[in-house]
Design a protein around this motif. Structure first.
Motif, PDB file in Angstrom:
ATOM      1  N   LYS A  43       0.836  -1.208   0.000  1.00 39.81           N
ATOM      2  CA  LYS A  43       0.000   0.000   0.000  1.00 39.81           C
ATOM      3  C   LYS A  43       0.871   1.259   0.000  1.00 39.81           C
ATOM      4  O   LYS A  43       0.632   2.201  -0.763  1.00 39.81           O
ATOM      5  N   ILE A  44       1.898   1.261   0.825  1.00 41.20           N
ATOM      6  CA  ILE A  44       2.815   2.407   0.881  1.00 41.20           C
ATOM      7  C   ILE A  44       3.500   2.616  -0.469  1.00 41.20           C
ATOM      8  O   ILE A  44       3.612   3.746  -0.960  1.00 41.20           O
ATOM      9  N   CYS A  45       3.932   1.538  -1.079  1.00 44.97           N
ATOM     10  CA  CYS A  45       4.637   1.630  -2.362  1.00 44.97           C
ATOM     11  C   CYS A  45       3.719   2.174  -3.461  1.00 44.97           C
ATOM     12  O   CYS A  45       4.109   3.052  -4.237  1.00 44.97           O
ATOM     13  N   LEU A  46       2.507   1.651  -3.529  1.00 50.11           N
ATOM     14  CA  LEU A  46       1.579   2.092  -4.566  1.00 50.11           C
ATOM     15  C   LEU A  46       1.159   3.542  -4.359  1.00 50.11           C
ATOM     16  O   LEU A  46       0.997   4.299  -5.327  1.00 50.11           O
ATOM     17  N   GLU A  47       1.007   3.951  -3.110  1.00 46.39           N
ATOM     18  CA  GLU A  47       0.646   5.344  -2.825  1.00 46.39           C
ATOM     19  C   GLU A  47       1.761   6.307  -3.221  1.00 46.39           C
ATOM     20  O   GLU A  47       1.511   7.490  -3.461  1.00 46.39           O
ATOM     21  N   ASN A  48       2.983   5.794  -3.292  1.00 43.87           N
ATOM     22  CA  ASN A  48       4.131   6.626  -3.663  1.00 43.87           C
ATOM     23  C   ASN A  48       4.576   6.397  -5.107  1.00 43.87           C
ATOM     24  O   ASN A  48       5.712   6.634  -5.462  1.00 43.87           O
ATOM     25  N   GLN A  49       3.634   5.913  -5.936  1.00 47.17           N
ATOM     26  CA  GLN A  49       3.832   5.775  -7.375  1.00 47.17           C
ATOM     27  C   GLN A  49       4.891   4.736  -7.764  1.00 47.17           C
ATOM     28  O   GLN A  49       5.714   4.959  -8.647  1.00 47.17           O
ATOM     29  N   SER A  50       4.864   3.595  -7.081  1.00 47.72           N
ATOM     30  CA  SER A  50       5.648   2.460  -7.560  1.00 47.72           C
ATOM     31  C   SER A  50       5.119   2.077  -8.939  1.00 47.72           C
ATOM     32  O   SER A  50       3.910   1.998  -9.158  1.00 47.72           O
ATOM     33  N   ASP A  51       6.015   1.838  -9.890  1.00 49.50           N
ATOM     34  CA  ASP A  51       5.575   1.483 -11.245  1.00 49.50           C
ATOM     35  C   ASP A  51       5.099   0.035 -11.328  1.00 49.50           C
ATOM     36  O   ASP A  51       4.256  -0.301 -12.154  1.00 49.50           O
ATOM     37  N   ALA A  52       5.665  -0.819 -10.487  1.00 48.89           N
ATOM     38  CA  ALA A  52       5.255  -2.224 -10.460  1.00 48.89           C
ATOM     39  C   ALA A  52       5.803  -2.854  -9.184  1.00 48.89           C
ATOM     40  O   ALA A  52       6.821  -2.409  -8.648  1.00 48.89           O
ATOM     41  N   PHE A  53       5.160  -3.928  -8.720  1.00 46.21           N
ATOM     42  CA  PHE A  53       5.463  -4.494  -7.405  1.00 46.21           C
ATOM     43  C   PHE A  53       5.381  -6.013  -7.491  1.00 46.21           C
ATOM     44  O   PHE A  53       4.455  -6.560  -8.073  1.00 46.21           O
ATOM     45  N   PHE A  54       6.363  -6.705  -6.892  1.00 46.39           N
ATOM     46  CA  PHE A  54       6.311  -8.167  -6.866  1.00 46.39           C
ATOM     47  C   PHE A  54       7.134  -8.717  -5.715  1.00 46.39           C
ATOM     48  O   PHE A  54       7.959  -8.011  -5.125  1.00 46.39           O
ATOM     49  N   ILE A  55       6.888  -9.982  -5.375  1.00 41.12           N
ATOM     50  CA  ILE A  55       7.670 -10.669  -4.341  1.00 41.12           C
ATOM     51  C   ILE A  55       8.961 -11.175  -4.968  1.00 41.12           C
ATOM     52  O   ILE A  55       8.949 -11.819  -6.023  1.00 41.12           O
ATOM     53  N   SER A  56      10.077 -10.899  -4.306  1.00 37.42           N
ATOM     54  CA  SER A  56      11.360 -11.367  -4.811  1.00 37.42           C
ATOM     55  C   SER A  56      11.575 -12.824  -4.412  1.00 37.42           C
ATOM     56  O   SER A  56      11.654 -13.152  -3.223  1.00 37.42           O
ATOM     57  N   GLY A  57      11.656 -13.704  -5.399  1.00 34.66           N
ATOM     58  CA  GLY A  57      11.793 -15.127  -5.111  1.00 34.66           C
ATOM     59  C   GLY A  57      10.614 -15.627  -4.298  1.00 34.66           C
ATOM     60  O   GLY A  57       9.458 -15.364  -4.615  1.00 34.66           O
ATOM     61  N   SER A  58      10.910 -16.334  -3.198  1.00 39.77           N
ATOM     62  CA  SER A  58       9.851 -16.793  -2.303  1.00 39.77           C
ATOM     63  C   SER A  58       9.642 -15.824  -1.146  1.00 39.77           C
ATOM     64  O   SER A  58       8.925 -16.121  -0.200  1.00 39.77           O
ATOM     65  N   GLY A  59      10.281 -14.650  -1.220  1.00 36.70           N
ATOM     66  CA  GLY A  59      10.172 -13.647  -0.176  1.00 36.70           C
ATOM     67  C   GLY A  59      11.225 -13.860   0.901  1.00 36.70           C
ATOM     68  O   GLY A  59      12.030 -14.784   0.828  1.00 36.70           O
ATOM     69  N   PRO A  60      11.199 -13.005   1.918  1.00 36.32           N
ATOM     70  CA  PRO A  60      10.217 -11.964   2.199  1.00 36.32           C
ATOM     71  C   PRO A  60      10.514 -10.595   1.561  1.00 36.32           C
ATOM     72  O   PRO A  60       9.746  -9.664   1.762  1.00 36.32           O
ATOM     73  N   THR A  61      11.637 -10.479   0.845  1.00 33.65           N
ATOM     74  CA  THR A  61      11.920  -9.198   0.194  1.00 33.65           C
ATOM     75  C   THR A  61      10.829  -8.862  -0.807  1.00 33.65           C
ATOM     76  O   THR A  61      10.390  -9.723  -1.580  1.00 33.65           O
ATOM     77  N   LEU A  62      10.389  -7.615  -0.778  1.00 25.94           N
ATOM     78  CA  LEU A  62       9.380  -7.121  -1.706  1.00 25.94           C
ATOM     79  C   LEU A  62      10.050  -6.135  -2.649  1.00 25.94           C
ATOM     80  O   LEU A  62      10.801  -5.261  -2.220  1.00 25.94           O
ATOM     81  N   MET A  63       9.779  -6.268  -3.940  1.00 24.31           N
ATOM     82  CA  MET A  63      10.526  -5.538  -4.963  1.00 24.31           C
ATOM     83  C   MET A  63       9.619  -4.597  -5.748  1.00 24.31           C
ATOM     84  O   MET A  63       8.496  -4.956  -6.121  1.00 24.31           O
ATOM     85  N   ASN A  64      10.129  -3.398  -5.969  1.00 23.53           N
ATOM     86  CA  ASN A  64       9.464  -2.429  -6.843  1.00 23.53           C
ATOM     87  C   ASN A  64      10.287  -2.233  -8.109  1.00 23.53           C
ATOM     88  O   ASN A  64      11.525  -2.176  -8.055  1.00 23.53           O
TER      89      ASN A  64
END
Length: 293
Positions: free
Chosen positions: A233-254
């Protein structure tokens, strides 16, 4: 002494489950030196300073593949890639060990041959491929033989990794996945992988955002990632162009165009319960490198 530098990697990239991988400019550095006898490992926690160390085990397996032996070995490491965070730490260890053995023992193996040994150790190629070749890769396995293709990535594309202070287990994350998926969901992902690769080449951020959607793994794995919804939610509110889970996580990637995105989200991210490191990253184009020092 041989110095091997291996990049971090992010796998899956949305719909490309167990297939796509990308190298990033975060690195582990391994130094290998032959000694008269014994094993010395420096630069890691004490519990890994033994023959079970994955770098050492990979070194030994590669040496055996080449019909070589080493009397004694000293491994010194400087690790930037966090462990069990979905950024390819185990693949970096494996590639580091395989490359170190080939160079220190004068194995003369090609990059493709080293790739095959590393995949054999890891068991799957999605992180190994970008760690070896660099850039954006797609891999498949057919009759125990691995094939890898490298794709172009547009220069406009940058990344912002959100790396938490907790780990997830790839094994546990995989247990959450269904044994069977619907035909509709399979088509959903196949079509998006095909479109995503071209969109990443062209730098078409609108299409990238749509093509990153997935129905095979992320909906299940997000349940293991604390505060996943809040971070997204924070990322999308700050205009992330795209969002996904890195590998199996827990890192989240924009996927981002503007590096300032990294600074914009720091204040909000700091207010969460867990500590999330915010890291601006770019693609690594070269993969693992070797030099004598």
């Amino acid at each position: 002494m041989v110095k091997v530098t291996v990049p971090a990697t992010t796998a899956n990239i949305g719909p490309g489950f167990d297939t796509l991988g990308l190298a990033l400019n975060m690195y582990n550095v391994y130094n290998f030196e032959e000694t008269e006898q014994g094993l010395v490992i420096e630069g890691c926690p004490d519990e890994y300073k033994n023959e079970e160390n994955l770098v050492y085990k990979s070194f030994v397996i590669a040496a055996e593949e080449m019909g070589k032996k080493v009397k004694g070995l000293k491994i010194s490491m400087n690790t930037e890639i966090p462990v069990s965070r979905g950024l390819g730490s185990s693949s970096a260890c494996i590639v580091g060990g395989v490359y170190g053995a080939n160079e220190l023992l004068h194995g003369g193996l090609s990059k493709d041959e080293l790739f095959k040994i590393a995949v054999k150790i890891e068991g799957h190629p999605d992180n190994i491929a970008p760690a070896v070749y660099g850039g954006l890769t797609a891999s498949i396995v057919e009759d125990d033989k691995t094939y890898c293709m490298k794709y172009s990535l547009n220069e406009k594309i940058n990344f912002c990794a959100l790396i938490p202070d907790f780990e997830t287990s790839t094994c546990e994350a995989r247990k959450l996945l269904p044994q069977d998926v619907s035909f509709k969901d399979a088509v959903f992902n196949i079509s998006r992988v095909a479109v995503l690769l071209k969109a990443l080449e062209e730098g078409n951020f609108e299409v990238i955002n749509v093509a990153l959607k997935d129905k095979l793994h992320q909906r299940y794995r997000r349940t293991l990632i604390h505060e996943c919804d809040e971070v997204k939610k924070i990322c999308l509110e700050n205009q992330s162009d795209a969002f996904f889970i890195s590998g199996s996580g827990p890192t989240l990637m924009n996927i981002i165009q503007n590096p300032e995105f990294t600074n914009r989200i720091k204040g909000s991210i700091m207010n969460l319960k867990h500590n999330w490191a915010v890291r601006f990253l770019q693609a690594d184009k070269n993969g693992a490198t070797v030099e004598h020092i």
